[in-house]
Write a protein that holds these residues in place. Structure first.
Motif, short mmCIF file in Angstrom:
data_model
loop_
_atom_site.label_atom_id
_atom_site.label_comp_id
_atom_site.label_asym_id
_atom_site.label_seq_id
_atom_site.Cartn_x
_atom_site.Cartn_y
_atom_site.Cartn_z
N TYR A 55 -30.94 66.91 -16.19
CA TYR A 55 -30.59 67.38 -14.83
C TYR A 55 -29.42 68.37 -14.88
CZ TYR A 55 -29.49 67.06 -9.83
OH TYR A 55 -29.26 67.33 -8.50
N LEU A 58 -30.59 71.66 -16.32
CA LEU A 58 -31.36 72.38 -15.30
C LEU A 58 -30.43 73.09 -14.32
CD1 LEU A 58 -34.02 73.05 -13.76
CD2 LEU A 58 -33.71 70.89 -12.53
N LYS A 62 -30.10 77.12 -13.57
CA LYS A 62 -30.26 77.63 -12.20
C LYS A 62 -29.06 78.47 -11.77
CE LYS A 62 -34.16 75.83 -10.58
NZ LYS A 62 -35.23 76.66 -9.97
N TYR A 67 -29.13 81.14 -8.77
CA TYR A 67 -29.79 80.34 -7.74
C TYR A 67 -28.78 79.80 -6.73
CZ TYR A 67 -32.48 76.44 -5.72
OH TYR A 67 -33.10 75.58 -4.86
N CYS A 76 -37.27 70.65 -3.51
CA CYS A 76 -36.92 71.81 -4.33
C CYS A 76 -37.35 71.60 -5.78
CB CYS A 76 -35.42 72.08 -4.25
SG CYS A 76 -34.42 70.71 -4.80
N ASP A 77 -37.01 72.55 -6.62
CA ASP A 77 -37.48 72.55 -8.00
C ASP A 77 -36.95 71.38 -8.82
OD1 ASP A 77 -38.73 74.87 -7.37
OD2 ASP A 77 -37.23 76.19 -8.27
N SER A 78 -35.87 70.76 -8.37
CA SER A 78 -35.26 69.67 -9.14
C SER A 78 -35.79 68.30 -8.74
CB SER A 78 -33.74 69.69 -8.94
OG SER A 78 -33.41 69.52 -7.57
N TYR A 79 -36.83 68.25 -7.94
CA TYR A 79 -37.33 66.98 -7.38
C TYR A 79 -37.64 65.97 -8.49
CZ TYR A 79 -40.33 63.65 -4.95
OH TYR A 79 -40.88 62.49 -4.46
N GLU A 80 -38.41 66.36 -9.49
CA GLU A 80 -38.82 65.42 -10.53
C GLU A 80 -37.62 64.93 -11.34
OE1 GLU A 80 -41.57 63.89 -11.03
OE2 GLU A 80 -42.58 64.91 -9.37
N GLU A 81 -36.71 65.85 -11.68
CA GLU A 81 -35.52 65.47 -12.45
C GLU A 81 -34.65 64.49 -11.66
OE1 GLU A 81 -37.02 69.19 -14.27
OE2 GLU A 81 -36.68 68.49 -12.21
N ILE A 127 -27.71 72.74 -6.83
CA ILE A 127 -29.16 72.97 -6.78
C ILE A 127 -29.91 72.18 -5.69
CG2 ILE A 127 -29.30 73.62 -9.20
CD1 ILE A 127 -30.31 70.86 -9.86
N GLU A 128 -29.26 71.24 -5.01
CA GLU A 128 -29.97 70.44 -4.01
C GLU A 128 -29.77 71.01 -2.60
OE1 GLU A 128 -31.98 68.10 -4.89
OE2 GLU A 128 -31.35 67.93 -6.98
#
Length: 374
Positions: A55, A58, A62, A67, A76-81, A127-128
């Protein structure tokens, strides 16, 4: 990164962004931690540490790509992490619990798990969606708190045109109700809350920008301008919610609101522990011990991991049940906050010792290689 009283949110965010842009977050984690602390976390929480490193890396990528997250609650793109962090962050056995409750006194620069949690929160700010906005709102509210000197656990608070009275022991929060008073506030704006001794009587006043003084409390008794906040965030979960600022239709600015238990915990523990509870996918949440969400007295609240909160309610394993009921992260945060009261020279010396130890190692290996090595 710990937010100090003297540091502005803008300065805090600038320093965090600079750290992630430089790609040195993991190196900094190591250089502020003794090797024993690092090894304990590696052995006790390998899955969580792996998810944390992923995380943070990542977030670094970003930030380096420029970003900037939008401040809306979208996936967002970090959902899975982020979900992997939630799945692996648990204190469901004694080895993991020991990481949060060391049996010797450590300085703030020696506890690796604490710095890891801070780095994860900082990564979320980068990033969130909505993280920065909620953090700014929480800091603004916290820095307005004025303690009622005569009674432990009583506070006043201000957020723009909203004024609160907070009783952490009963868990009750009051806001101003009389339209005449709120009109004065709307027209004149708030300057401060003051405490004054008038012929032996102790008054707390709300002072407006034009000098008008509105009595809030006399001799530990609230005046008649207050009403008890009882609004619910949703009817299903029955969590009480305090709206500090309504949604703006013209600018489409989100409402400023917090669950009552977050405000109570903020008054009791301060900004640095409670900031970890405000994200949509936060790793830490609040558990009501008696399972009644409307009862927010501080003695009925515990800070626990999200996964362990679920295990408390649904696990059928006796040993896991015993572990997840045996700790309260609030005690961990109190321990940490106390460690920062040590002399600055001692803190600086300890940090220099750690940096000297890790620097030659980091020249040979990447930080993530050290952290993920079994």
């Amino acid at each position: 990164m710990r937010l100090t009283e003297k540091k502005s949110v803008e300065k805090y965010l600038q320093e965090v962004r600079k750290e992630f842009k430089a790609g040195r977050v993991l190196e900094d984690l190591l250089e502020t931690s003794v090797v024993e602390s690092v090894e304990e976390v590696k052995k006790a929480c390998p899955d969580f540490l792996k998810a944390a490193v992923s995380y943070i890396k990542l977030a670094e990528v970003k930030v380096q790509q420029g970003y900037i997250p939008t401040q809306a609650g979208l996936v967002c793109d970090s959902y899975e992490e982020r979900k992997q962090l939630q799945r692996t962050f648990t204190l469901d056995d004694m080895q993991k619990i020991k990481v949060f409750y060391p049996d010797w006194w450590l300085s703030g620069y020696e506890l690796f798990i604490y710095h890891l949690m801070e780095a994860l929160f900082d990564a979320s700010l980068m990033i969130e969606q909505g993280a920065e906005r909620k953090f700014r709102e929480l800091v603004t509210l916290y820095r307005s708190f004025k303690r009622v000197e005569e009674v432990d656990g009583w506070y006043f608070a201000i957020y723009e045109k909203s004024v609160l009275f907070i009783n952490t022991l009963s868990g009750k929060i009051f806001s101003l109700k009389k339209s005449r008073v709120t009109k004065f506030i709307s027209d004149e704006g708030i300057k401060e809350i003051t405490r004054e001794n008038e012929k032996g009587d102790i008054f707390y006043y709300l002072v407006l920008n034009k000098g008008r003084k509105i009595p809030l409390m006399k001799n530990q008794n609230l005046t008649d301008i207050w009403h008890l906040e009882t609004r619910l965030k949703d009817f299903k979960k029955q969590y009480q919610n305090v709206v500090l600022k309504d949604y703006d239709l013209e600018t489409k600015t989100p409402a400023v609101q917090f669950p009552s238990h977050i405000i109570i915990l903020l008054a009791r523990f301060g900004i640095n522990p409670v900031k970890h509870l405000i994200l949509k996918d936060s790793l830490i949440t609040c558990d009501h011990l008696n399972m009644v969400p409307s009862q927010n007295g501080i003695n009925n609240l515990e800070m626990v991991t999200r996964k362990d909160n679920l295990l408390r309610a649904k696990s059928k394993d006796v040993n896991i049940k015993k572990c997840v009921y045996s700790y309260n992260l609030g005690a961990f945060w109190e321990f940490i906050e106390g460690s920062f009261k040590m002399a600055r020279s001692e803190v600086r010396m300890r940090k220099e010792i750690m940096t000297e130890y890790w620097t030659p190692i980091l020249k040979e290996k990447a930080a993530e290689e050290i952290l993920l090595a079994v």
